[in-house]
Design a protein around this motif. Structure first.
Motif, PDB file in Angstrom:
ATOM      1  N   VAL A   5       0.849  -1.185   0.000  1.00 35.68           N
ATOM      2  CA  VAL A   5       0.000   0.000   0.000  1.00 35.68           C
ATOM      3  C   VAL A   5       0.889   1.241   0.000  1.00 35.68           C
ATOM      4  N   GLU A   6       0.792   2.016  -1.078  1.00 35.55           N
ATOM      5  CA  GLU A   6       1.591   3.241  -1.189  1.00 35.55           C
ATOM      6  C   GLU A   6       0.842   4.428  -0.606  1.00 35.55           C
ATOM      7  N   SER A   7       1.599   5.399  -0.182  1.00 28.00           N
ATOM      8  CA  SER A   7       1.040   6.669   0.282  1.00 28.00           C
ATOM      9  C   SER A   7       2.101   7.745   0.154  1.00 28.00           C
ATOM     10  N   ARG A  38       7.449   4.093 -11.895  1.00 33.43           N
ATOM     11  CA  ARG A  38       6.521   5.178 -12.174  1.00 33.43           C
ATOM     12  C   ARG A  38       6.016   5.072 -13.602  1.00 33.43           C
ATOM     13  N   GLN A  39       4.822   5.618 -13.795  1.00 28.10           N
ATOM     14  CA  GLN A  39       4.227   5.600 -15.124  1.00 28.10           C
ATOM     15  C   GLN A  39       3.524   6.919 -15.368  1.00 28.10           C
ATOM     16  N   THR A  91       6.542  13.895 -12.795  1.00 27.55           N
ATOM     17  CA  THR A  91       5.103  13.683 -12.648  1.00 27.55           C
ATOM     18  C   THR A  91       4.702  12.326 -13.195  1.00 27.55           C
ATOM     19  N   ALA A  92       4.043  11.529 -12.367  1.00 28.28           N
ATOM     20  CA  ALA A  92       3.649  10.167 -12.745  1.00 28.28           C
ATOM     21  C   ALA A  92       2.899   9.542 -11.584  1.00 28.28           C
ATOM     22  N   VAL A  93       2.321   8.382 -11.862  1.00 29.35           N
ATOM     23  CA  VAL A  93       1.837   7.521 -10.786  1.00 29.35           C
ATOM     24  C   VAL A  93       3.008   6.642 -10.366  1.00 29.35           C
ATOM     25  N   TYR A  94       3.271   6.615  -9.075  1.00 30.53           N
ATOM     26  CA  TYR A  94       4.383   5.852  -8.539  1.00 30.53           C
ATOM     27  C   TYR A  94       3.850   4.579  -7.885  1.00 30.53           C
ATOM     28  N   TYR A  95       4.485   3.469  -8.243  1.00 33.23           N
ATOM     29  CA  TYR A  95       4.072   2.157  -7.757  1.00 33.23           C
ATOM     30  C   TYR A  95       5.190   1.493  -6.973  1.00 33.23           C
ATOM     31  N   GLY A 117      -0.658   2.295  -6.409  1.00 29.89           N
ATOM     32  CA  GLY A 117      -0.055   3.499  -6.965  1.00 29.89           C
ATOM     33  C   GLY A 117      -0.457   4.754  -6.218  1.00 29.89           C
ATOM     34  N   THR A 118       0.416   5.754  -6.302  1.00 34.10           N
ATOM     35  CA  THR A 118       0.132   7.053  -5.699  1.00 34.10           C
ATOM     36  C   THR A 118       0.588   8.133  -6.679  1.00 34.10           C
ATOM     37  N   GLN A 119      -0.254   9.136  -6.874  1.00 31.93           N
ATOM     38  CA  GLN A 119       0.013  10.163  -7.875  1.00 31.93           C
ATOM     39  C   GLN A 119       0.986  11.204  -7.335  1.00 31.93           C
ATOM     40  N   VAL A 120       1.993  11.498  -8.134  1.00 39.24           N
ATOM     41  CA  VAL A 120       2.921  12.595  -7.845  1.00 39.24           C
ATOM     42  C   VAL A 120       2.829  13.592  -8.995  1.00 39.24           C
ATOM     43  N   THR A 121       2.523  14.824  -8.668  1.00 37.33           N
ATOM     44  CA  THR A 121       2.424  15.876  -9.674  1.00 37.33           C
ATOM     45  C   THR A 121       3.357  17.012  -9.294  1.00 37.33           C
TER      46      THR A 121
END
Length: 124
Positions: A5-7, A38-39, A91-95, A117-121
């Motif tokens: 579980v990412e956060s 990341r994606q 910037t990406a979704v990090y898994y 995944g967790t979003q990084v912007t």
């Protein structure tokens, strides 16, 4: 059942920092590698960093080397990704993901358990 579980994701300005967390449960991770990928939209999932759970050896993609630090807390069964000097291209979704052994640790398809995944912007 193994669960990751990412956060810690969010919106940050260029030059800022974020620390991502990956809480792992369901097994002991001795002998495993924990990786961050990341994606970005329209792009393939790419390797960011990994850590050998047993001995703490770390591995980084060239694009983040010197800006990111991966670490683990054995007592909390948690892996962290500290990201500094963030750029808009981060910037990406990090898994977070796990696999047994260090072979092919930069290859997403070799990991058998993934978090949501967790979003990084990163804004410019």
């Amino acid at each position: 059942q193994v669960q990751l579980v990412e956060s810690g994701g969010g919106l940050v300005q260029a030059g800022g920092s974020l620390r991502l967390s990956c809480a792992a449960s369901g097994r002991t991770f001795a002998g495993y590698v924990m990786g961050w990928f990341r994606q970005a939209p329209g792009k393939e999932r790419e390797f960011v960093a990994a850590i050998n759970w047993s001995d703490g050896t770390t591995y980084y993609a060239d694009s983040v080397k010197g800006r990111c630090t991966i670490s683990r807390d054995n007592a909390k069964n948690t892996v962290y990704l500290q990201m500094n000097s963030l750029k808009p291209e981060d910037t990406a979704v990090y898994y977070c993901a796990s696999k047994l052994g260090i072979v092919y640790l930069t290859t997403p398809g070799r990991y058998n358990t993934w978090g949501q995944g967790t979003q990084v912007t990163v804004s410019s």
